[in-house]
Design an enzyme around this catalytic site. Structure first.
Site, PDB file in Angstrom:
ATOM      1  N   LYS A   1       0.841  -1.201   0.000  1.00  0.00           N
ATOM      2  CA  LYS A   1       0.000   0.000   0.000  1.00  0.00           C
ATOM      3  C   LYS A   1       0.875   1.250   0.000  1.00  0.00           C
ATOM      4  O   LYS A   1       0.630   2.198  -0.740  1.00  0.00           O
ATOM      5  CB  LYS A   1      -0.925   0.007   1.230  1.00  0.00           C
TER       6      LYS A   1
ATOM      7  N   GLN B   1      -5.028  -1.363   9.586  1.00  0.00           N
ATOM      8  CA  GLN B   1      -4.903  -2.692   8.972  1.00  0.00           C
ATOM      9  C   GLN B   1      -5.519  -3.758   9.880  1.00  0.00           C
ATOM     10  O   GLN B   1      -5.192  -3.840  11.064  1.00  0.00           O
ATOM     11  CB  GLN B   1      -3.405  -2.992   8.716  1.00  0.00           C
TER      12      GLN B   1
ATOM     13  N   ASP C   1     -11.471   2.792   3.893  1.00  0.00           N
ATOM     14  CA  ASP C   1     -11.879   1.389   3.741  1.00  0.00           C
ATOM     15  C   ASP C   1     -13.389   1.250   3.550  1.00  0.00           C
ATOM     16  O   ASP C   1     -13.874   0.183   3.193  1.00  0.00           O
ATOM     17  CB  ASP C   1     -11.468   0.593   4.992  1.00  0.00           C
TER      18      ASP C   1
END
Ligand code: NAD
Length: 281
Positions: free
Chosen positions: A52, A96, A119
């Protein structure tokens, strides 16, 4: 059969995003910023976060990773999110997953400002997506959606079957297909006769986590089949779709690896840019 090349599509999307970041930079004199919080030492999480960060830098985003040991307490994480919520240089925040057991995942998700929730997991974004309003959309289903639209731009009235009902994949995928006027069937572990449900689909999206669950004779001729699964087996990494068999019937199919996976990270970058743009309005 069309082999959907997720690597190529993701590279094209990143190229477009790179140009957009340059335009935003000249317009606002700043670039979107993505901050990732990584807790603990889980190998897959460390790999994802590294990828990422690399991709974010490639397209010109400002990227930062905040690392905590596995033992970090929940309050420290929540306080850090609060700080990032108030930092105008941070456009998007991603924590995460999975988290250590002593940290409440839902509390963490809800602490992130919906406008910085890249997200798309915050209940406000989930609600907005299901109401058809503007929202951040979870990256993997968004990637699947873009791949499907590339093959078939007009999804009006198509029959879509989503296999799996997770908050991460199946449910948001269903919302995206509904928005495109598909007739959507959502199936799951308690579905009776999954084969006959799948056989109805002009589009099938499999997000289950069972190696090669969707067989060749479950797929009607000329269906578009998107395989989200990533399963480690003795044969190596395989998807949720029996690739060889299904490729005989499908009109288009994603491989694993090299299908949905690369689109997920590209969509995270896209979401970060969208969060930045919404705040500049
Ligand atoms: P999950 O475990 O949260 O959900 C799995 C879903 O599958 C559940 O809704 C369950 O009801 C359903 N299911 C289980 N057994 C079934 C059966 N026999 N028949 C029909 N449905 C069944 O999983 P998830 O987080 O949605 O992930 C699914 C897969 O996608 C995993 O392999 C995961 O590794 C992969 N994944 C890939 C990406 C990517 O970027 N490509 C991203 C996230 C997850």
């Amino acid at each position: 059969m069309i082999l959907i090349d997720g690597k190529k599509e993701a590279a094209e999307l990143r190229e477009k995003l790179k140009k957009e970041v340059l335009e935003l930079k000249s317009k606002y004199n700043k670039v979107p910023g993505l901050t990732v919080i990584l807790i603990g030492e889980l190998a897959p999480s460390k790999i994802y976060v590294k990828n990422k960060e690399k991709s974010a830098n490639e397209v010109g985003l400002k990227s930062e990773v905040i690392r905590y040991p596995e033992t970090v307490d929940e309050k420290t994480v929540l306080n850090k999110i609060e700080e990032l919520n108030n930092d105008e240089n941070v456009s998007g925040i991603l924590v995460q997953l999975p988290l250590p057991k002593h940290i409440d995942k839902q509390k963490v998700i809800e602490k992130i400002l919906p406008s910085k929730d890249v997200d798309g997991f915050h209940p406000t974004n989930v609600g907005n997506l299901s109401s058809g309003y503007e929202s951040s959309v979870p990256c993997t289903p968004l990637g699947c959606y873009l791949l499907i639209k590339k093959i078939e731009p007009n999804l009006n009235g198509k029959k879509a079957v989503v296999v799996g009902r997770s908050n991460l994949n199946g449910k948001p995928m269903t919302q995206l297909l509904l928005k495109e006027n598909c007739t959507v069937t959502i199936t799951h572990s308690k579905t009776k006769d999954l084969k006959s449900e799948c056989l109805k689909g002009d589009i099938i999206v499999a997000a289950v986590g069972i190696p090669e669950l969707v067989k060749g004779d479950w797929v009607k001729k000329d269906a578009i089949v998107i395989d989200v699964g990533i399963n480690k087996t003795d044969k190596g990494i395989v998807g949720d779709v029996a690739f060889k068999e299904v490729s005989k019937n499908a009109k288009a199919l994603t491989p694993v690896p090299g299908g949905v996976g690369p689109m997920t990270i590209a969509c995270l970058l896209k979401n970060t840019i969208e969060c930045f743009k919404r705040v500049q309005k």
